[in-house]
Write a protein that holds these residues in place. Sequence first.
Motif, PDB file in Angstrom:
ATOM      1  N   PRO A 522      19.083  57.290  64.432  1.00 26.20           N
ATOM      2  CA  PRO A 522      18.818  58.577  65.099  1.00 26.20           C
ATOM      3  C   PRO A 522      18.302  59.620  64.115  1.00 26.20           C
ATOM      4  O   PRO A 522      18.848  59.790  63.026  1.00 26.20           O
ATOM      5  N   LYS A 639      16.390  50.267  69.361  1.00 23.18           N
ATOM      6  CA  LYS A 639      17.180  50.422  68.137  1.00 23.18           C
ATOM      7  C   LYS A 639      17.185  49.148  67.285  1.00 23.18           C
ATOM      8  O   LYS A 639      17.047  49.204  66.059  1.00 23.18           O
ATOM      9  N   ARG A 652      18.723  46.105  71.653  1.00 24.59           N
ATOM     10  CA  ARG A 652      19.685  47.206  71.723  1.00 24.59           C
ATOM     11  C   ARG A 652      18.898  48.516  71.769  1.00 24.59           C
ATOM     12  O   ARG A 652      18.090  48.790  70.886  1.00 24.59           O
ATOM     13  N   HIS A 654      18.926  52.685  72.037  1.00 28.59           N
ATOM     14  CA  HIS A 654      19.685  53.913  71.866  1.00 28.59           C
ATOM     15  C   HIS A 654      19.357  54.814  73.052  1.00 28.59           C
ATOM     16  O   HIS A 654      18.185  55.086  73.338  1.00 28.59           O
ATOM     17  N   GLU A 667      25.799  59.643  75.179  1.00 28.06           N
ATOM     18  CA  GLU A 667      25.067  58.825  74.220  1.00 28.06           C
ATOM     19  C   GLU A 667      25.702  57.437  74.221  1.00 28.06           C
ATOM     20  O   GLU A 667      26.920  57.298  74.238  1.00 28.06           O
ATOM     21  N   GLU A 669      24.744  52.831  73.590  1.00 27.56           N
ATOM     22  CA  GLU A 669      23.844  51.750  73.198  1.00 27.56           C
ATOM     23  C   GLU A 669      23.781  50.763  74.356  1.00 27.56           C
ATOM     24  O   GLU A 669      24.798  50.217  74.777  1.00 27.56           O
TER      25      GLU A 669
END
Length: 680
Positions: A522, A639, A652, A654, A667, A669
């Motif tokens: 991030p 991600k 994966r 984000h 937030e 995953e």
Amino acid sequence: MTVQDVQSFVAGQWLEPDSGARDIADAATGKIIARAGRDRLDTTAMIDHSVTVGSPALKAMTFHDRARMLKALALYLQDHKQVLYGLSFSTGATQKDHLIDVDGGIGTMLVIASKGRREMPDSHVYLDGGTEMLSRKGSFLGQHVCTPLHGVAVHINAFNFPVWGMLEKLAPTLLAGMPAIVKPATATCYVTEACVRLMLQSGILPDGTIQLVTGGTGDLLDRLGSQDVVSFTGSADTAFKLRSAPTLLRESVRFVAEQDSLNASILGNDAVPGTPEFDIFIKEVHREMTTKTGQKCTAIRRIIVPDSQVDAVISAVSSKLADTTIGDPRDPKTRMGALVSQSQRRDVLEKANALGQEAERVFGDPDAFEVQGADAENGAFLPPMLYHCADPDHATTVHDTEAFGPVATVMGYRDIDHAISLVNKGAGSLVASVITHDPDVAREVVMGAGAYHGRLYFNNRDSMDEATGHGSPLPHMVHGGPGRAGGGEELGGVRGVLHYMQRTAVQGSPDILTKVTGQWVPGSKTVKGPEHPFRRTFHDLQIGESLTTSERQVSIEDIETFAHFTGDTFYAHMDEDAALRNPFFPGRVAHGYLLLSFAAGLFVDPDEGPVLANTGLNTLRFQQPVSAGDSIHVHLTVKKKTPRTDTYGEVRWHVLIRNQKGETVAEYELLTMNAYEAAA
């Protein structure tokens, strides 16, 4: 009878024994069957071959490449294991013993390979923990990473498991990306040599990844440096001598030791005769005393039972031992074979005699026992010997002397605190077991004895059908122990791999960390793909590829409909006054799972495509409440990507859910399985 010349594999060549060779006898007959060892060993060439040939080949592979290599190697050994069975009889091992050594070693390699595919990335850098925020705005971050050491791993193994002992070290070493030099104990090195030949014959291993020394190591340890590792299994005296070598100390060479261990088993005071736990305990003790003729680093040496059960335990164990057939390990009827050598037999007798100064032998006479179908005079046979120590509090030998054979000592305890005190007198063991149906006893033992033991094994009527046994180290779990047990650690899944890697703290910007780690961090740059990311195959998707959705407003009708439809009518969603009294909410708010559902509706592409399934989400955090009238939108970023099968891999994503003010609402995953190729 032909005497086998057991060879060493040095710098890509097989070398015959020379004048420094030592004779090796069949454990059951005493006849010389092999010779091994060399006075002349070019250790400089060995290290150079590992570092310049083996190491680059392994480092060019990803963790997944190496895991696939290990799996293929294990399956090859599985297909050729009869060769190893045939040779192992000469070590004194029975067919059941082979299952522990040969099959156990192959199984361990398969587990480590599976762990590599499932828990490590398909890249060259392993991440240890999450990203650390080192600055207020997130422009300076930290991440612990692990990369393979640049040297060679020297594995010095014990005689009792010539296959498992090698493979349980070799699998995590190769998965880490380090080449290995294997040095088995001379007494059983002919089995190890056969296994190494099979591995090389398979053509699966890159050149330079494994070398073999049968006999002494010469000056090998004197030539190691800070990038090398020594992993040793054997006696405490030898471990001390090796770890004290000036070069190892001066160069801070990593040294892992698994050595003498006065392992113990405690019978809970609830486990009286007639209970399943009492029967389990007797079975475990008998198995550990007789399997591999008691030549196991994890075997039970001290049998700790309530004072009131001492006589019952002695009687029950003695009865089982009396039914144990001792003889030719090749005979399927044999329950216990021979010790590995006459010298080992003498050592066990010497240690047993020392135990006899503090304990009474209550079963097994080494001067009068029956051996069936074998040479009792020349073979290295001994009967199982059971001792009873009436005063374990004032004894010393029973707590510090390991007779590495079929020998164990019974001792009584007053209460569980006393049992814990006795089990800890071993000053560090690989494993202690407790057979009890009382969870409170289990907790007391963990709190009181955990610091002294590498593994605590509990068994009772609930777990007995699937429990693997006191003496069975599993590749998933740590194998090693503090103090007398050597202070080392092996296996434990990926933990064992990390012993052959360097943990490094990397600090830098999000873009730097993204490049180093191979996964999006991030704060680092994102890119917009040419089309909706759910329409792109696994291979087409790029790390950092991102999608920002349109907004959706959340209404009071949405909240109430979701509440009634799901049955989640928690007051914060349905009662304005109650919600206002809650310090977390400004009034009635939307359900967190309603927001997740709306988020999915914003970013999911409905048509058939490369996304095959949503398999879950991780690290979900709700950070800001959403009230009726607020709007949300989603930032979706690739991600990490991990291949899973021949046709699809795991992506994966984000996911950030933000409100109309740009504040982060949630937030997490998201995990999806994506096809490598688009559907036809």
